[in-house]
Design a protein around this motif. Structure first.
Motif, PDB file in Angstrom:
ATOM      1  N   TYR A  38       0.835  -1.192   0.000  1.00 50.47           N
ATOM      2  CA  TYR A  38       0.000   0.000   0.000  1.00 50.47           C
ATOM      3  C   TYR A  38       0.879   1.255   0.000  1.00 50.47           C
ATOM      4  O   TYR A  38       1.988   1.242   0.539  1.00 50.47           O
ATOM      5  CB  TYR A  38      -0.891   0.045   1.241  1.00 50.47           C
ATOM      6  N   GLN A  93       0.704   5.225   1.282  1.00 51.47           N
ATOM      7  CA  GLN A  93      -0.088   6.129   2.110  1.00 51.47           C
ATOM      8  C   GLN A  93       0.516   7.528   2.081  1.00 51.47           C
ATOM      9  O   GLN A  93       1.622   7.749   2.581  1.00 51.47           O
ATOM     10  CB  GLN A  93      -0.184   5.625   3.547  1.00 51.47           C
ATOM     11  N   PRO A 143      -4.482   4.319   3.404  1.00 51.14           N
ATOM     12  CA  PRO A 143      -3.603   3.558   2.510  1.00 51.14           C
ATOM     13  C   PRO A 143      -4.296   3.267   1.175  1.00 51.14           C
ATOM     14  O   PRO A 143      -5.502   3.016   1.139  1.00 51.14           O
ATOM     15  CB  PRO A 143      -3.378   2.249   3.285  1.00 51.14           C
ATOM     16  N   LEU A 151       4.534   7.061   2.493  1.00 50.10           N
ATOM     17  CA  LEU A 151       4.841   5.915   3.351  1.00 50.10           C
ATOM     18  C   LEU A 151       4.378   4.666   2.602  1.00 50.10           C
ATOM     19  O   LEU A 151       3.214   4.578   2.200  1.00 50.10           O
ATOM     20  CB  LEU A 151       4.103   6.048   4.687  1.00 50.10           C
ATOM     21  N   LEU A 161       3.586   0.810   2.804  1.00 52.89           N
ATOM     22  CA  LEU A 161       3.249  -0.191   3.805  1.00 52.89           C
ATOM     23  C   LEU A 161       3.104  -1.557   3.162  1.00 52.89           C
ATOM     24  O   LEU A 161       2.506  -1.701   2.099  1.00 52.89           O
ATOM     25  CB  LEU A 161       1.927   0.182   4.483  1.00 52.89           C
ATOM     26  N   PRO A 208       5.906  -1.778   9.718  1.00 53.75           N
ATOM     27  CA  PRO A 208       6.118  -0.393  10.157  1.00 53.75           C
ATOM     28  C   PRO A 208       6.221   0.602   9.016  1.00 53.75           C
ATOM     29  O   PRO A 208       6.081   1.811   9.237  1.00 53.75           O
ATOM     30  CB  PRO A 208       7.428  -0.462  10.932  1.00 53.75           C
TER      31      PRO A 208
END
Lengths: 112, 111
Positions: A35, A37, A43, A88, A90, A105
């Motif tokens: 994902y 984000q 996400p 970010l 993921l 994380p």
């Protein structure tokens, strides 16, 4: 019981470069989803791997590609990085395609 | 299509209850609930599957109305640790584990 791990934690790249992010699933899990984000958003699904094949894909260009290895770990590759790829990233693992996903994380990617 | 969450934000006093709703226009196979604190990854709270199966944390409860394609997350006797952004993720038939997340509900619990 080891959870989902991702590497690296942070990464800074220049526009046009390529990047590889890595993910190891939670023990006992065989499915990995990726994902993206952006700040302040939920996400966004990139793709999902099961039995070393891409099973589902979100609305992302071909610059985003992935791989799953026989030990269920996975890589996300992004080519020709754009400033808008900063986010970010993921990784989430699950036991099979349909069940609860546990997130790692994340890797914070900054494209300059 | 992205599910719609309501409310967008809620402020509670410790010990108060809250309900967060998630609504989809698509026929759903499952609904997943997560809590994310600032700078951290989403943490799994609950999964609800078509047919009634559900799994999650003992202190969290949720419902899934399959006819209306709606789910609600119930937070009772809230604690300071409940603060964070709550996301619902929905999966449709023939979409495997492709979760589409809502825009999030920001929950703040004050002492």
């Amino acid at each position: 019981d080891a959870g989902v791990t991702q590497s690296p934690t942070h990464l800074i790249k220049t526009r046009g470069q390529q990047v590889t992010l890595r993910c190891s699933p939670k023990s006992g899990h065989d499915t990995v989803s990726w994902y993206q984000q952006a700040l302040g958003q939920g996400p966004q699904f990139i793709f999902q791997y099961y039995e070393e094949e891409e099973r589902q894909r979100g609305n992302f260009p071909d610059r985003f590609s992935g791989h799953q290895f026989p030990n269920y770990s996975s890589e996300l590759n992004v080519n020709a990085l754009l400033l808008g790829d900063s986010a970010l990233y993921l990784c989430a693992s699950s036991s099979g395609l349909f069940y609860e996903q546990y997130f790692g994380p994340g890797t914070r990617l900054t494209v300059t | 299509q992205q599910p719609v969450q309501s409310p967008q934000a809620v402020i509670l006093r410790e010990g108060e209850d809250a309900v967060i709703n998630c609504s989809s226009s698509k026929a759903l196979y499952s609904v997943h609930w997560y809590r994310q604190k600032h700078g951290e990854a989403p943490v799994f709270l609950m999964i609800l599957l078509k047919g009634g199966e559900q799994k999650g944390h003992d202190k969290i409860s949720a419902s899934f109305n399959e006819k209306k394609q709606q789910s609600s997350l119930y937070l009772t006797a809230s604690q300071l640790s409940y603060s964070g952004t709550y996301f619902c993720g929905t999966a449709s038939y023939n979409q495997g584990g492709k979760l589409i997340f809502g825009q999030g509900t920001e929950l703040s619990v004050k002492p």
